[in-house]
Each structure stands twice: as C-alpha cells, then as structure tokens.
Scaffold this motif. Structure first.
Motif, PDB file in Angstrom:
ATOM      1  N   ARG A   1      30.307  29.849  50.225  1.00  0.00           N
ATOM      2  CA  ARG A   1      29.779  30.765  49.230  1.00  0.00           C
ATOM      3  C   ARG A   1      29.092  31.980  49.852  1.00  0.00           C
ATOM      4  O   ARG A   1      29.106  33.056  49.280  1.00  0.00           O
ATOM      5  N   LEU A   2      28.501  31.745  51.005  1.00  0.00           N
ATOM      6  CA  LEU A   2      27.802  32.865  51.637  1.00  0.00           C
ATOM      7  C   LEU A   2      28.777  33.964  52.007  1.00  0.00           C
ATOM      8  O   LEU A   2      28.492  35.154  51.845  1.00  0.00           O
TER       9      LEU A   2
ATOM     10  N   GLU B   1      29.878  35.602  48.850  1.00  0.00           N
ATOM     11  CA  GLU B   1      28.811  36.451  48.312  1.00  0.00           C
ATOM     12  C   GLU B   1      28.766  37.801  49.037  1.00  0.00           C
ATOM     13  O   GLU B   1      28.683  38.852  48.410  1.00  0.00           O
TER      14      GLU B   1
ATOM     15  N   LEU C   1      31.642  39.840  47.977  1.00  0.00           N
ATOM     16  CA  LEU C   1      31.489  40.343  46.609  1.00  0.00           C
ATOM     17  C   LEU C   1      30.575  41.563  46.585  1.00  0.00           C
ATOM     18  O   LEU C   1      30.816  42.516  45.844  1.00  0.00           O
ATOM     19  N   ARG C   2      29.527  41.513  47.400  1.00  0.00           N
ATOM     20  CA  ARG C   2      28.640  42.682  47.492  1.00  0.00           C
ATOM     21  C   ARG C   2      29.409  43.910  47.978  1.00  0.00           C
ATOM     22  O   ARG C   2      29.275  45.007  47.447  1.00  0.00           O
TER      23      ARG C   2
ATOM     24  N   ILE D   1      30.663  32.070  41.452  1.00  0.00           N
ATOM     25  CA  ILE D   1      29.792  32.491  42.555  1.00  0.00           C
ATOM     26  C   ILE D   1      29.012  33.739  42.159  1.00  0.00           C
ATOM     27  O   ILE D   1      27.824  33.873  42.458  1.00  0.00           O
ATOM     28  N   ALA D   2      29.684  34.634  41.462  1.00  0.00           N
ATOM     29  CA  ALA D   2      28.997  35.839  40.993  1.00  0.00           C
ATOM     30  C   ALA D   2      27.860  35.474  40.039  1.00  0.00           C
ATOM     31  O   ALA D   2      26.802  36.117  40.034  1.00  0.00           O
TER      32      ALA D   2
ATOM     33  N   GLU E   1      26.133  32.525  40.080  1.00  0.00           N
ATOM     34  CA  GLU E   1      25.069  31.891  40.866  1.00  0.00           C
ATOM     35  C   GLU E   1      24.222  32.908  41.607  1.00  0.00           C
ATOM     36  O   GLU E   1      23.027  32.725  41.772  1.00  0.00           O
ATOM     37  N   THR E   2      24.859  33.945  42.100  1.00  0.00           N
ATOM     38  CA  THR E   2      24.163  34.914  42.939  1.00  0.00           C
ATOM     39  C   THR E   2      23.569  36.064  42.140  1.00  0.00           C
ATOM     40  O   THR E   2      22.863  36.906  42.706  1.00  0.00           O
TER      41      THR E   2
ATOM     42  N   LEU F   1      25.303  38.424  41.010  1.00  0.00           N
ATOM     43  CA  LEU F   1      26.173  39.593  41.161  1.00  0.00           C
ATOM     44  C   LEU F   1      27.016  39.847  39.913  1.00  0.00           C
ATOM     45  O   LEU F   1      27.582  40.922  39.739  1.00  0.00           O
TER      46      LEU F   1
END
Ligand code: C2E
Ligand code: MG
Ligand code: MG
Ligand code: MG
Length: 292
Positions: free
Chosen positions: A24-25, A28, A31-32, A80-81, A83-84, A86
């Motif tokens: 996920r890291l 993430e 995604l950023r 994931i977006a 959770e973070t 984003l």
C-alpha cells in the motif's frame, strides 16, 4: 492477479509483481504522483430507458492511467485512496471533470444530459464536500438538476447524524441522490425512508439471477416494489442480456445500464453514442415522484 475487465482495460500485474502491487505504501506514493501528474481519466457508461434504449445520462467511472502499471481499474485503487484520504482530491477532480463534460455535451446537443458521480464515504465526511459540489456546479455551469451523486448503503449506517445533515445540504443544492449497489449492504428500511434518496440502483448480483427461474427474480422484484413504495426510481446495474432487460421491464424497472447497451466509454465515444441514441426529451420518471 487482476483480471481484464471491460473494454480497453489491461491485465495489470504479473504474478511476480503481485506482492509489490499489494504494498500500500508504494501505491500510496504512486497515487500522490498520479494526482500531481494528472494520470486520471473518466469513462462514461450510458444509462438508458430500458424500453427504448434511449440514453438519458451516464455514470462517470474513474480510471488511473498509471505510468508503470497501465490502466488500473477503480476496484484496485479506490480502497487505498479511501484509506489514505487521497480519495478527497481524486474525487474532487472526478466531480469537476464530470460536471464540465456534461455541461459541454448539454450545450453542444441543446438537450440536457444527466451525469452520475460516485461519492465515497470518506468524501462525505469532509466538511468541504458541500462547497466542493456547489463550486463544481458553479464553475462548470451545469444545472444541479443534471447531477446525481451515488452513495453506498454503509454511508447511511455510519455517522448517521453527520450523514443526514450532509446529505440534506447536498440535496438543498438541487442535485439528486442515488444508493449504489442497493441490496448488498445492511441499510434498514427506516433509514432509507428518513434520508433524501431519489434513486435505488439494483446491484448487478440481483440482475444476474433474474432470468434463472425459481427464486431468481424475487429480490429484484422486491427492490422495484420498495422503490415504488418509497417513491424512488430504480436503475438496474450490469444488464448483459436481452432476457434480463425483458424481466426488468416486466417488474416495472424503467432504467438501467450494462454491457447489453454499452460498456464504460471514453468521452469521445460516449459523445458519438449520445448523438445517435440520446433521448430527445429529459426522461420524466428520473425524478422523485411527487407525494400524492
Ligand atoms: P459501481 O459504481 O457499482 O460501477 C459499476 C461497475 O460495474 C463499473 O466497474 C462498471 O464498469 C461495471 N459494469 C457496468 N456494466 C457492467 C456489465 O454489464 N457487466 C459487468 N460485469 N460489469 C459491468 P468499474 O468501472 O470497475 O468500477 C468499480 C467501482 O469502483 C464502481 O462500482 C464504484 O463503486 C467505484 N468507482 C468508480 N469510479 C469511482 C469514482 O470516481 N469515485 C469513487 N468513490 N468510486 C468510484
Ligand atoms: Mg456507481
Ligand atoms: Mg453500482
Ligand atoms: Mg455495483
């Protein structure tokens, strides 16, 4: 391993990449970068009148054109977006792009097209969400009546006071609200009645079994009846066969989407299909029925 799903989507991960893909890291960070580098795009799946096949609108579905992974479907990166956090900037981008494109189609065609945008629970928790939607409408010039926001049942069950006030504030802008994947969650009927919902979207799972005989059509039938009782419209999802379309019409479901009519399409392809098959008048029943 992700499977191919729909037109133009590719197999994403080789088996040896699978572990990394689940990191996920890494996702993430990517995604950023994707937000900064504008790696997202929207596809549009037509929503049609089941009787005629006329297009009355479209659901906007986000895709991530990842530099390293190819086209990533939302099922793989939206969780994931969320959770973070984003999903907030990504969702804002989706909303603004969808409103802009719907406004352009409306102007070029001289007839309104209704656009449906998925909202995640995380977005609804953001204090700025109502202002974001208001701003997307104002900046694009799209009429609020042309925008539908899809939420999930779980959003009605969590933070009910907050959800209620947010959804009422969104409704006050003049937009419509739909419950996505209806029937798969756990919303109680009393919640359903208390919230300002206009549309129930019948989950594909119930459409899949509708022509299988026996108990198959029972749940879809119950959802259509519930919609009628609560004065909400029903839209069936994932219609793939002529038989399913026929059964849904018999049950009284008037609107739907699915590969039978069209897969999610790039904006240009949707525009051409809209010119060919767009409804000539705004579809009258896609509106909360007046209390009699
Ligand atoms: P959803 O909102 O329920 O969207 C319907 C999904 O079913 C889409 O998958 C669509 O491509 C697929 N589909 C449509 N017709 C058929 C059919 O006839 N057969 C089959 N097998 N599938 C069909 P997609 O595009 O992969 O999106 C998956 C989910 O990701 C969406 O489910 C939605 O929950 C979420 N999503 C997509 N875009 C966004 C977005 O912009 N924001 C948020 N928060 N979620 C999004
Ligand atoms: Mg949806
Ligand atoms: Mg859905
Ligand atoms: Mg679904």
């Amino acid at each position: 391993v992700a499977k191919t799903r729909g037109k133009g989507q590719h197999v994403l991960f080789e088996p040896e990449m699978h572990k990394a893909a689940l990191d996920r890291l890494v996702v993430e960070a990517d995604l950023r970068r994707a937000i900064e580098h504008d790696e997202f795009m929207l596809q549009y799946q037509p929503i049609v009148a089941l009787e005629t096949g006329d297009i009355i609108g479209a659901e906007a579905l986000v895709r991530w054109m990842c530099r390293d992974r190819g086209t990533v479907p939302p099922g793989l990166f939206i969780p994931i977006a969320e959770e973070t956090g984003l999903i907030v900037p990504i969702g804002r981008w989706v909303l603004r792009r969808a409103c802009r494109e719907a406004k352009r189609w409306t102007d070029e065609r001289g007839l309104p097209v209704r656009i449906t945008v998925n909202l995640s629970g995380r977005q609804l928790q953001e204090p700025g969400i109502v202002e974001d939607v208001r701003q997307a409408l104002a900046d694009s010039g799209l009429a609020a009546a042309q925008l539908v926001l899809e939420i999930t049942e779980s959003m009605l069950m969590h933070n009910t006071e907050l959800s209620m006030s947010r959804l009422n504030a969104l409704k006050a802008l003049g937009i419509s609200l739909a419950i996505d994947d209806f029937g798969t969650g756990y919303s109680s009927l009393s919640y359903l009645q208390r919230y300002p919902i206009d549309i129930l979207k019948i989950d594909k799972a119930f459409v899949d079994v509708i022509d299988k005989g026996g108990e198959g059509p029972v749940l879809a039938s119950a959802i259509v009846a519930l919609g009628e009782t609560l004065r909400m419209n029903t839209v069936a999802e994932g219609i793939e066969t002529e038989a399913q379309r026929g059964h849904l019409l018999t049950l009284g479901c008037e609107l739907g989407q699915g590969y039978l009519f069209a897969p999610p399409l790039d904006a240009e392809d949707f525009w051409h299909l809209l010119l060919a098959r767009g409804a000539r008048t705004p579809y009258p029943t896609l509106r909360r029925r007046e209390m009699s």
